[in-house]
Write an enzyme that holds these catalytic residues in place. Structure first.
Site, PDB file in Angstrom:
ATOM      1  N   CYS A 380      51.687  38.212  37.321  1.00 32.09           N
ATOM      2  CA  CYS A 380      50.488  38.118  38.347  1.00 32.09           C
ATOM      3  C   CYS A 380      50.707  38.936  39.515  1.00 32.09           C
ATOM      4  O   CYS A 380      50.599  40.124  39.478  1.00 32.09           O
ATOM      5  CB  CYS A 380      50.271  36.705  38.748  1.00 32.09           C
ATOM      6  SG  CYS A 380      48.729  36.592  39.418  1.00 32.09           S
ATOM      7  N   HIS A 519      49.529  34.775  33.046  1.00 32.81           N
ATOM      8  CA  HIS A 519      50.682  33.772  33.235  1.00 32.81           C
ATOM      9  C   HIS A 519      50.846  33.219  31.639  1.00 32.81           C
ATOM     10  O   HIS A 519      50.541  32.095  31.244  1.00 32.81           O
ATOM     11  CB  HIS A 519      50.236  32.564  34.313  1.00 32.81           C
ATOM     12  CG  HIS A 519      50.096  33.033  35.192  1.00 32.81           C
ATOM     13  ND1 HIS A 519      51.206  32.601  36.546  1.00 32.81           N
ATOM     14  CD2 HIS A 519      49.153  33.088  36.266  1.00 32.81           C
ATOM     15  CE1 HIS A 519      50.776  33.041  37.600  1.00 32.81           C
ATOM     16  NE2 HIS A 519      49.234  33.373  37.475  1.00 32.81           N
ATOM     17  N   GLU A 521      54.015  32.021  30.920  1.00 32.04           N
ATOM     18  CA  GLU A 521      54.705  30.921  30.938  1.00 32.04           C
ATOM     19  C   GLU A 521      54.101  29.567  30.510  1.00 32.04           C
ATOM     20  O   GLU A 521      54.518  28.636  30.150  1.00 32.04           O
ATOM     21  CB  GLU A 521      55.346  30.765  32.246  1.00 32.04           C
ATOM     22  CG  GLU A 521      54.482  30.267  33.306  1.00 32.04           C
ATOM     23  CD  GLU A 521      53.891  31.500  34.131  1.00 32.04           C
ATOM     24  OE1 GLU A 521      53.357  31.322  35.202  1.00 32.04           O
ATOM     25  OE2 GLU A 521      53.750  32.689  33.537  1.00 32.04           O
TER      26      GLU A 521
END
Length: 547
Positions: A380, A519, A521
């Site tokens: 990001c 994102h 993750e």
């Protein structure tokens, strides 16, 4: 028929209700049941989207664009069930819904009260999707006795009475403190917590007691007697080296069996725990260690980057190495040379964030990784800072910056390589935003498709040229600088389907340098590590042999 497990907490906060809920969900799955997990938070914010990471930790984002509590990340990581907007609610959202209905006249002019209107709204939320799964696990945030939690406790009391007998079970998590001076494990705080719970009409069927070690049989019997639960329903939740040991640890303590007994499910299907045995084996039998520097702006609270820390752990499991993540405040690099801080690290990760603070430090971290050929993952804001660094130092755009934090300085204007996103395509419709819109829920949120360039590094990592990842941002890299940057070695290897929004950048002639606008993750799991984190840790492992 969906059965409901309501998880409450007592004595103190942060005992691990979210982890216990996630572990129970995983154990029920291991026995062949389907599950869904939900979080009911008593705070008055509509959602955690506008809360500081220092205040509440990270904001977890679902595929359908909800900004939620970080516990939903635990739920996903342990069960693999993708969370939805309907899996998280706060008092603020409940009251907002009630007041909207009142304004519309839905209550036919009646006086609006906590009981029944607020409690009914909570019950309606709990019942969403009833019948879709075998078990719905609902965690109530905060601790019993908190004034803001009373409507939720009353709602689940009513909900259990509305359903047939045996359809709802209550699990209460408490603390058993050990007093070293007297050498005693004290049960009184738990007794008082259960007494408080019973005073509002709730009685625990299962008692989960957080402690440093095992619960002696004498204390277990005492808890069972004074808290009115069966001795085999007093479960010890001992401290663990890794949260991913929790499912096996809770199974050894008999948590899943106690819950099934409370529902009178007999005989219970035998669990298949091979998935978690493999996870534990990878944790305990790591064959090396890699050091990863996380250069961020919320480093004082590790929960601010919870999903990143866990995704790195998952990448380590996949490569059978332990990842030692070390947090570095990006602001330090705005005053000092990053070299002494970053020497010896095998990889560098720059995560997301909002606002100007620390951004120049993140740019220097990206520059150090690019120039020293150290594996780099920018997420990001971390991608945006990498692009600005390349624009300044490779494409000679010395005033490259972002509309988020750069402004005019006299007659000298900055070059807005990163701009405020004003419109984009979501599904079959166009979304428009203004810079002065409300902050809450106005970002590009949720899952979006990206198209990867054939032959690119990311296409190799993912093993495909079409991916779907979760976003949470207001600012985008400007596509008009693509040609200029690609001439200098930074390729735009992933784009939105309409080709207007850069999703991924890479640096040529570098072992591993990738920036992503999304994102990744948020979708990583211990038994299914995200491809980017898996390959990022592999690159760090390869680099560790050279350092």
């Amino acid at each position: 028929m969906t059965r409901y497990v309501f998880i409450t907490g007592g004595v103190v906060s942060s005992l691990g209700k979210g982890l216990a809920s996630a572990a129970l969900g995983a154990l029920l799955q291991a026995r062949g049941f389907t599950v869904r997990l939900r979080k009911l938070d008593p705070y008055l914010n509509v959602d955690p989207g506008t809360m500081s990471p220092f205040e509440h930790g990270e904001v977890f984002v679902t595929d359908d664009g909800a900004e939620t509590d970080l516990d939903l990340g635990h739920y996903e990581r342990f069960t693999g069930v993708a969370a939805r907007k309907t899996d998280s609610v706060s008092s603020g959202r409940i009251y907002s819904n009630v007041l909207e209905k009142e304004r519309r006249g839905d209550y036919l002019g009646k006086t609006i009260q906590v009981i029944p209107h607020v409690t009914n709204e909570i019950k309606d939320f709990i019942a969403i999707g009833e019948g879709e799964v075998d078990f719905c696990l609902c965690e109530i945030g905060g601790t019993v006795g908190d004034i803001e939690g009373l409507p939720f406790f009353e709602a689940i009391r009513q909900f259990s009475q509305d359903r047939p007998r045996g359809q709802c079970v209550f699990m209460h998590l408490t603390l058993l403190p050990y007093i070293a001076a007297s050498g005693e494990l004290k049960t009184k705080p738990t007794q008082h917590s259960v007494k408080e719970l019973r005073s509002i009409g709730l009685a625990p069927d299962v008692l989960v007691c957080r402690s440093e070690g095992p619960i002696p049989e004498k204390e277990r019997e005492k808890l069972a007697l004074f808290c009115n639960v069966r001795p085999d329903s007093v479960i010890a939740a001992q401290d663990l080296k890794s949260i991913y040991q929790a499912p096996l640890a809770y199974h050894r303590e008999g948590l899943d069996q106690a819950v099934l007994d409370a529902f009178n499910i007999s005989p219970a299907p035998q669990p298949n725990l091979s998935r978690w045995e493999d996870v534990q084996d990878r944790i305990e039998r790591a064959e090396g260690q890699v050091r990863v520097a996380i250069v961020g702006k919320y480093t004082q609270l590790e929960d601010a980057y919870k999903s990143i820390a866990e995704a790195l752990t998952h990448g380590g499991m996949a490569n059978r190495v332990k990842v030692k993540a070390e947090w570095i405040d990006a602001e330090i690099f705005e005053r000092e040379d990053p070299s002494p801080y970053l020497e010896g690290f095998h990889a560098i990760l720059v995560p997301g964030g909002f606002g100007e603070r620390g951004t120049e430090g993140k740019i220097k971290a990206a520059q150090y990784a690019r120039e020293h050929k150290i594996p780099y993952l920018g997420i990001c804001l971390g991608m945006q800072m990498a692009v600005i660094e390349a624009a300044r130092n490779l494409a000679d755009m010395k005033n490259a910056g972002s509309e988020e934090f750069d402004h005019e300085a006299g007659e000298k204007r900055f070059t807005p390589v990163v701009y405020h996103l004003k419109e984009w395509v979501q599904g079959n419709h166009r979304v428009e935003r203004r810079q002065d819109d409300d902050k809450g829920g106005t970002m590009r949120l949720g899952a979006y498709t990206a198209c990867l360039s054939k032959g690119s590094k990311v296409a190799e990592v993912y093993g495909t040229t079409t991916i779907e990842e979760r976003h949470r941002h207001r600012y985008e890299v400007d596509i008009k600088y693509r040609e200029e940057l690609e001439k200098k070695g930074m390729t735009f290897s992933g784009l939105s389907p309409d080709g207007r929004l850069p999703e991924i950048v890479e640096v040529k002639d570098h072992p591993w340098f990738i920036g992503v606008q999304f994102h990744p993750e948020l979708k990583s799991k211990p038994f299914d590590p995200h491809p980017l984190f898996k390959d990022f840790v592999r690159a760090a492992k390869d680099n560790s042999r050279l350092v």
